[in-house]
Write a protein that holds these residues in place. Structure first.
Motif, PDB file in Angstrom:
ATOM      1  N   HIS A  62       0.826  -1.315   0.052  1.00  0.00           N
ATOM      2  CA  HIS A  62       0.040   0.052  -0.047  1.00  0.00           C
ATOM      3  C   HIS A  62       0.979   1.337   0.201  1.00  0.00           C
ATOM      4  O   HIS A  62       0.687   2.318  -0.555  1.00  0.00           O
ATOM      5  CB  HIS A  62      -0.964   0.013   1.239  1.00  0.00           C
ATOM      6  N   ASP A  95      -7.399  -1.867   0.925  1.00  0.00           N
ATOM      7  CA  ASP A  95      -8.288  -0.954   1.428  1.00  0.00           C
ATOM      8  C   ASP A  95      -9.506  -1.778   1.809  1.00  0.00           C
ATOM      9  O   ASP A  95     -10.423  -1.356   2.729  1.00  0.00           O
ATOM     10  CB  ASP A  95      -8.534   0.379   1.080  1.00  0.00           C
ATOM     11  N   THR A  98     -10.521  -5.246   5.158  1.00  0.00           N
ATOM     12  CA  THR A  98     -10.917  -5.274   6.457  1.00  0.00           C
ATOM     13  C   THR A  98     -11.392  -5.985   7.409  1.00  0.00           C
ATOM     14  O   THR A  98     -11.864  -7.234   6.740  1.00  0.00           O
ATOM     15  CB  THR A  98     -11.372  -3.696   6.668  1.00  0.00           C
ATOM     16  N   SER A 127     -11.167   2.390   9.177  1.00  0.00           N
ATOM     17  CA  SER A 127     -11.480   1.251   8.346  1.00  0.00           C
ATOM     18  C   SER A 127     -12.628   1.652   7.554  1.00  0.00           C
ATOM     19  O   SER A 127     -12.812   1.501   6.313  1.00  0.00           O
ATOM     20  CB  SER A 127     -11.985  -0.002   9.245  1.00  0.00           C
ATOM     21  N   LYS A 130     -11.777   4.115   4.908  1.00  0.00           N
ATOM     22  CA  LYS A 130     -10.854   3.728   3.804  1.00  0.00           C
ATOM     23  C   LYS A 130     -11.815   2.749   2.791  1.00  0.00           C
ATOM     24  O   LYS A 130     -11.676   2.866   1.656  1.00  0.00           O
ATOM     25  CB  LYS A 130      -9.693   2.624   4.300  1.00  0.00           C
ATOM     26  N   ALA A 134     -12.545   3.490  -0.793  1.00  0.00           N
ATOM     27  CA  ALA A 134     -11.907   2.861  -1.897  1.00  0.00           C
ATOM     28  C   ALA A 134     -13.223   2.279  -2.576  1.00  0.00           C
ATOM     29  O   ALA A 134     -12.991   2.235  -4.126  1.00  0.00           O
ATOM     30  CB  ALA A 134     -11.438   1.385  -1.296  1.00  0.00           C
TER      31      ALA A 134
END
Length: 339
Positions: A62, A95, A98, A127, A130, A134
């Motif tokens: 990342h 991303d 999670t 979280s 992201k 994304a």
């Protein structure tokens, strides 16, 4: 840079090599004159079709491909296209990976160490942010895809016939030499004494024909490169859809996934036939889960991703490098250099 490129292909050396690459970017070492060497580093990093999803390497992947965006202007158009597809896999797909533990692992500002966020509220918010961000990026990429053509569907169908395709390639290779010989022989017979050079008009016509042929060849290469770019981008987006579907068991992910898959379904004509089938099955599974929620029934959290699993298995066997594989087999000298 060449040393880093040769060592970054080794998963056990990736962490340190990727941090060195990030430091090169931050130091301003990556410029137009060194862009090819830096691209070799990125190419070596993404050479493995699954390493970027390794939980122990996700943060480094990342960080590397996020930092690479700062020097993308130094890359050629062809290299930027590859970087775009690789970034979808290494950044956006990660991303989406999670869980509900809310333990967030990130590289520090200097890329030298790791910091872990254990705070429940901060981790949950990070979280969610992201994951949502994304998802939005993925929808933008899907909308930018061109519509899939019948030729692309046919190419995909032919790719499934590996054995027959290999035989066809061998047959075509055997038929080529006689044709090329007859063509050159005919050209010699048309001008056995080399008198065509004495006629300027003929020479000009030949020059124009040659120039036109070269332009057509360049145009054909550009079209083929664009097709490869779109193909790799579709594959990366399919990976993201499959990754997000596996997070459907997390309650706060469900609405975002619903919207993302619905967007993919509305734009399914931008994908090839087999990919469209996988998206349709996934959307049907999403609607089933939505119905269960409306009826107050428990949600299983499992979606139909069998089609995506087949696609991932197919893509995992394909080479993604645009040049020969980057060298470096983890020799003793490499171990000493990387400590």
């Amino acid at each position: 840079m060449q040393k880093i490129a040769s060592h970054i292909v080794n998963p056990s050396k990736f962490s340190k090599a990727s941090k060195l690459a990030v430091q090169l970017i931050q130091a301003g070492t990556v410029k137009a004159g060194t862009s090819d060497h830096f691209f070799a580093i990125l190419e070596g990093a993404i050479l493995s079709p699954t390493a970027f999803a390794d939980p122990t390497l996700r943060a480094e992947y990342h960080a590397l491909f996020t930092a690479a965006q700062d020097v993308s202007d130094f890359l050629s158009k062809k290299q930027r296209n590859h970087l775009t597809a690789w970034t979808i896999k290494a950044v956006l797909a990660n991303d989406l990976r999670t869980d509900d533990s809310f333990v967030v692992i990130e590289l520090d500002v200097n890329g030298k160490g790791l910091r872990t966020c254990l705070n429940f509220e901060d981790g949950m918010e990070n979280s969610r942010m992201k994951f949502s961000r994304a998802s939005g990026k993925i929808k933008e990429y899907i909308s930018s895809l061109p519509l899939a053509t019948e030729d692309e569907d046919l190419e995909e169908a032919e790719a499934l016939k590996e054995d027959s395709g290999a035989e066809g390639a061998n047959d075509g290779h055997q038929e080529k030499p006689p044709g090329s010989f007859s063509e050159s022989h005919e050209k010699v017979e048309l001008d056995p004494f080399g008198l065509d050079v004495l006629f300027p008009n003929t020479s000009r016509k030949d020059a124009k024909a040659k120039t036109k042929k070269e332009m057509m060849s360049l145009s054909k290469k550009a079209d083929e490169e664009f097709k490869r770019f779109i193909k790799s981008q579709r594959e990366a987006l399919i990976l993201c859809l499959e990754t997000s579907a596996r997070r459907y068991k997390i309650p706060w992910c469900q609405t975002v996934i619903d919207i993302l898959v619905k967007h993919a379904f509305d734009n399914k004509e931008r994908f090839t036939s087999r990919q469209r089938d996988a998206i349709e099955k996934l959307w049907a599974s999403i609607r089933e889960q939505q119905t269960r929620r409306k009826q107050g029934k428990s949600v299983t959290g499992k979606l139909d991703v069998n089609g995506f699993e087949w696609l991932q298995q197919k893509y995992a066997n394909e080479k993604i490098s645009i040049r020969h594989a980057v060298g470096g087999g983890g020799q003793r000298r490499a171990e000493q250099w990387l400590g």
